[in-house]
Write a protein that holds these residues in place. Sequence first.
Motif, PDB file in Angstrom:
ATOM      1  N   ALA A  99      80.712   4.165  81.872  1.00  0.00           N
ATOM      2  CA  ALA A  99      80.927   2.813  81.353  1.00  0.00           C
ATOM      3  C   ALA A  99      80.207   1.844  82.284  1.00  0.00           C
ATOM      4  O   ALA A  99      80.268   1.991  83.503  1.00  0.00           O
ATOM      5  N   GLY A 100      79.533   0.908  81.694  1.00  0.00           N
ATOM      6  CA  GLY A 100      78.852  -0.116  82.483  1.00  0.00           C
ATOM      7  C   GLY A 100      77.379   0.120  82.701  1.00  0.00           C
ATOM      8  O   GLY A 100      76.748  -0.602  83.468  1.00  0.00           O
ATOM      9  N   ARG A 101      76.803   1.072  82.007  1.00  0.00           N
ATOM     10  CA  ARG A 101      75.375   1.356  82.204  1.00  0.00           C
ATOM     11  C   ARG A 101      74.520   0.126  81.893  1.00  0.00           C
ATOM     12  O   ARG A 101      73.608  -0.204  82.626  1.00  0.00           O
ATOM     13  N   ALA A 160      76.495  -7.053  85.464  1.00  0.00           N
ATOM     14  CA  ALA A 160      77.278  -7.241  86.684  1.00  0.00           C
ATOM     15  C   ALA A 160      78.319  -6.136  86.802  1.00  0.00           C
ATOM     16  O   ALA A 160      78.740  -5.554  85.810  1.00  0.00           O
ATOM     17  N   GLY A 161      78.725  -5.895  88.037  1.00  0.00           N
ATOM     18  CA  GLY A 161      79.787  -4.934  88.290  1.00  0.00           C
ATOM     19  C   GLY A 161      79.283  -3.522  88.461  1.00  0.00           C
ATOM     20  O   GLY A 161      78.087  -3.239  88.387  1.00  0.00           O
ATOM     21  N   ASP A 162      80.238  -2.643  88.703  1.00  0.00           N
ATOM     22  CA  ASP A 162      79.946  -1.245  89.000  1.00  0.00           C
ATOM     23  C   ASP A 162      79.680  -0.433  87.738  1.00  0.00           C
ATOM     24  O   ASP A 162      80.137  -0.778  86.649  1.00  0.00           O
ATOM     25  N   LEU A 163      78.989   0.664  87.929  1.00  0.00           N
ATOM     26  CA  LEU A 163      78.861   1.722  86.936  1.00  0.00           C
ATOM     27  C   LEU A 163      80.002   2.692  87.208  1.00  0.00           C
ATOM     28  O   LEU A 163      80.186   3.123  88.348  1.00  0.00           O
ATOM     29  N   LEU A 191      75.222  -3.000  94.207  1.00  0.00           N
ATOM     30  CA  LEU A 191      74.264  -2.859  95.315  1.00  0.00           C
ATOM     31  C   LEU A 191      73.626  -1.472  95.307  1.00  0.00           C
ATOM     32  O   LEU A 191      72.416  -1.342  95.541  1.00  0.00           O
ATOM     33  N   GLN A 192      74.426  -0.441  95.048  1.00  0.00           N
ATOM     34  CA  GLN A 192      73.871   0.911  94.958  1.00  0.00           C
ATOM     35  C   GLN A 192      72.921   1.024  93.772  1.00  0.00           C
ATOM     36  O   GLN A 192      71.859   1.647  93.884  1.00  0.00           O
ATOM     37  N   ILE A 193      73.285   0.415  92.662  1.00  0.00           N
ATOM     38  CA  ILE A 193      72.415   0.437  91.479  1.00  0.00           C
ATOM     39  C   ILE A 193      71.100  -0.263  91.792  1.00  0.00           C
ATOM     40  O   ILE A 193      70.020   0.235  91.458  1.00  0.00           O
ATOM     41  N   ASP A 194      71.166  -1.414  92.469  1.00  0.00           N
ATOM     42  CA  ASP A 194      69.948  -2.139  92.828  1.00  0.00           C
ATOM     43  C   ASP A 194      69.083  -1.345  93.805  1.00  0.00           C
ATOM     44  O   ASP A 194      67.860  -1.342  93.700  1.00  0.00           O
ATOM     45  N   GLU A 195      69.720  -0.678  94.756  1.00  0.00           N
ATOM     46  CA  GLU A 195      68.970   0.053  95.786  1.00  0.00           C
ATOM     47  C   GLU A 195      68.415   1.382  95.278  1.00  0.00           C
ATOM     48  O   GLU A 195      67.259   1.712  95.521  1.00  0.00           O
ATOM     49  N   LEU A 196      69.232   2.139  94.563  1.00  0.00           N
ATOM     50  CA  LEU A 196      68.848   3.487  94.152  1.00  0.00           C
ATOM     51  C   LEU A 196      68.263   3.559  92.749  1.00  0.00           C
ATOM     52  O   LEU A 196      67.511   4.478  92.447  1.00  0.00           O
ATOM     53  N   CYS A 204      71.728   6.863  90.257  1.00  0.00           N
ATOM     54  CA  CYS A 204      73.193   6.792  90.334  1.00  0.00           C
ATOM     55  C   CYS A 204      73.827   7.713  89.294  1.00  0.00           C
ATOM     56  O   CYS A 204      74.784   8.438  89.599  1.00  0.00           O
ATOM     57  N   LEU A 205      73.294   7.696  88.079  1.00  0.00           N
ATOM     58  CA  LEU A 205      73.814   8.583  87.034  1.00  0.00           C
ATOM     59  C   LEU A 205      73.643  10.047  87.435  1.00  0.00           C
ATOM     60  O   LEU A 205      74.558  10.855  87.280  1.00  0.00           O
TER      61      LEU A 205
END
Length: 187
Positions: A13-15, A19-22, A68-73, A78-79
């Motif tokens: 959820a959130g892919r 904004a927010g976490d995955l 932040l992890q999504i932006d960096e990686l 992440c998936l």
Amino acid sequence: MDDLNRLCGIDEAGRGALAGDLYMAGCILKVPIIGLDDSKKLSEKKREKLYDEIVKNSEFLVLNFSNLQIDELGLSKCLKMGLEAIKSHFKECDFIFDGNTNFGVSGLKTLIKADAQIPAVSAASVLAKVSRDRAMKALSPLYPNYGFEKHKGYGTKFHTDMIAKFGQCEIHRKSFVLKCFEPTLFD
């Protein structure tokens, strides 16, 4: 059910949120649960009720990756990391992930709309969505201009209007480009 033939459903959820976490969840149901479906098709009240029932009647893992992890990686990395973590956690199972790609993770079946067809994937869908929605509601008072409690960070007109007015806040994914804010050839 034979332990070696257990089915672990996986969903996220959130892919596509701005904004927010995955959030990702893996779930093995111990008993059938009535009323499961793609979490997006269920009312919030129904999802909350099912969430409690799933937690009591399954083996599950819910994990998340921050903006932040999504932006960096990157979202795909992440998936992939989430799928690997779920596979590692549950070990000897059959795994099915909602979607059309396994992100390079072997031993994982994919099926488009699995969250509406396979109960274990539906359960994972509910776990991921409710977990993410709860987190976005909890963050909403910290960022009152954005209305996260309503749209949960997705790109609604209200949300994009608020980004245009106030800019991005700490929980926005800076790597996600909003087409509505890109310069045009005529600017």
